[in-house]
Design an enzyme around this catalytic site. Structure first.
Site, PDB file in Angstrom:
ATOM      1  N   LEU A 119      -6.953 -27.897   1.092  1.00 63.48           N
ATOM      2  CA  LEU A 119      -7.633 -28.269   2.339  1.00 63.48           C
ATOM      3  C   LEU A 119      -8.748 -27.308   2.725  1.00 63.48           C
ATOM      4  O   LEU A 119      -9.314 -27.414   3.812  1.00 63.48           O
ATOM      5  CB  LEU A 119      -6.609 -28.331   3.483  1.00 63.48           C
ATOM      6  N   ASP A 121     -11.954 -26.857   2.000  1.00 59.72           N
ATOM      7  CA  ASP A 121     -13.261 -27.377   2.414  1.00 59.72           C
ATOM      8  C   ASP A 121     -13.185 -28.062   3.777  1.00 59.72           C
ATOM      9  O   ASP A 121     -14.071 -27.899   4.618  1.00 59.72           O
ATOM     10  CB  ASP A 121     -13.807 -28.360   1.369  1.00 59.72           C
ATOM     11  N   TYR A 122     -12.117 -28.815   3.971  1.00 62.22           N
ATOM     12  CA  TYR A 122     -11.927 -29.500   5.256  1.00 62.22           C
ATOM     13  C   TYR A 122     -11.778 -28.495   6.388  1.00 62.22           C
ATOM     14  O   TYR A 122     -12.440 -28.606   7.434  1.00 62.22           O
ATOM     15  CB  TYR A 122     -10.693 -30.406   5.177  1.00 62.22           C
ATOM     16  N   LEU A 123     -10.923 -27.505   6.194  1.00 59.95           N
ATOM     17  CA  LEU A 123     -10.676 -26.528   7.252  1.00 59.95           C
ATOM     18  C   LEU A 123     -11.887 -25.625   7.490  1.00 59.95           C
ATOM     19  O   LEU A 123     -12.111 -25.162   8.612  1.00 59.95           O
ATOM     20  CB  LEU A 123      -9.434 -25.707   6.937  1.00 59.95           C
ATOM     21  N   LYS A 126     -14.031 -27.684   9.764  1.00 63.14           N
ATOM     22  CA  LYS A 126     -13.481 -27.657  11.122  1.00 63.14           C
ATOM     23  C   LYS A 126     -13.731 -26.294  11.775  1.00 63.14           C
ATOM     24  O   LYS A 126     -14.074 -26.219  12.954  1.00 63.14           O
ATOM     25  CB  LYS A 126     -11.973 -27.948  11.111  1.00 63.14           C
TER      26      LYS A 126
END
Length: 209
Positions: A119, A121-123, A126
Site C-alpha cells: 500500500l 504508493d496509496y498511503l 494520502k
C-alpha cells in the site's frame, strides 16, 4: 442548513455520507459525480448533484458550498492523479471558495507510508494530500480509519491522534464520524485515527479535538 459537497459521492462510503447528510437537520448534501449516469440515483431522492472530475478543473464545484467532505478514491488505479492531486485540487477550490471546513477521509498508515509494503504508493498519496490540507490554512479535520468493512455500524468507535494497533471499522461508522466532524463545535485542525470501539462517536471525536 449548510451545503456540503461530497467528493466521491458515488463510492461505497460516499453514498453512506450523502444519505446521512440528507437525513440531517444541519446539512444539505451536494453529490459530486464524474459521470452523467451516476446522477439519477441521487436525483431520485431530490439530492442535488454537480459534475466534477478530479483529473480536470473542479473550481465550479464549490459554488454556493459551505463545507466539503473528500471521500474520493481511485481504488488503487490512479493514486497520484486522484487520491493525491485530485485532493489537492479540491483543497485549492475550497480555499478559493472560502469554505468553512474541509473534512478529509484519509487512512491509517498515512503517517508512515514507507512502512506500508503493497500500500506504499496509496498511503504516500494520502500522506501528501493530508500535508497539503494541513498547510492550506483551511479549517480541517483529517480522519484516518483502519481497514474498512461492510459490517453494520454500531455508532461507537475508538479514536486517538495515534492508535497503537491497526484494526477494522465499518463504513457506516466512518461515514458517521466524517459527518460529525463537519460541525463547528467538533474537531478543528486535527488529524485522528479511528477503529471500532466502545465510545459513542460524538464523545470519541470530542476527546481528540
Amino acid at each position: 442548513m449548510e451545503n456540503v459537497l461530497v467528493a466521491g459521492a458515488n463510492g461505497t462510503t460516499g453514498k453512506k455520507i450523502v444519505t446521512l447528510l440528507n437525513q440531517s437537520q444541519y446539512f444539505t448534501p451536494i453529490a459530486m459525480v464524474r459521470k452523467e449516469s451516476q446522477k439519477e440515483q441521487f436525483e431520485k431522492d431530490n439530492i442535488t448533484t454537480v459534475m466534477g472530475d478530479l483529473e480536470e478543473d473542479i473550481s465550479h464545484t464549490v459554488k454556493n458550498i459551505d463545507k466539503v467532505i473528500f471521500a474520493a478514491g481511485s481504488g488503487g488505479k490512479k493514486v497520484k492523479e486522484v487520491d493525491q492531486e485530485g485532493a489537492k485540487k479540491m483543497v485549492d477550490a475550497a480555499k478559493a471558495g472560502h469554505l468553512k471546513k474541509f473534512v478529509m477521509l484519509s487512512s491509517m498508515g498515512a503517517d508512515n507510508p514507507e512502512q506500508a509494503g503493497d500500500l506504499k504508493d496509496y498511503l504516500k498519496a494520502k500522506h501528501n494530500a493530508d500535508v497539503y490540507l494541513k498547510d492550506s490554512n483551511l479549517n480541517y479535520a483529517i480522519v484516518r480509519p483502519g481497514s474498512l468493512t461492510n459490517d453494520k455500524g454500531t455508532g461507537k468507535i475508538k479514536a486517538a491522534c495515534s492508535l497503537e494497533n491497526s484494526g477494522t471499522i465499518s463504513r457506516d461508522d466512518v461515514a458517521q464520524t466524517l459527518v460529525r466532524s463537519l460541525h463547528d463545535d467538533a474537531v478543528k485542525n486535527a488529524t485522528f485515527e479511528i477503529l471500532e470501539g466502545e465510545t459513542l462517536i460524538g464523545e470519541a471525536i470530542d476527546s481528540v479535538s
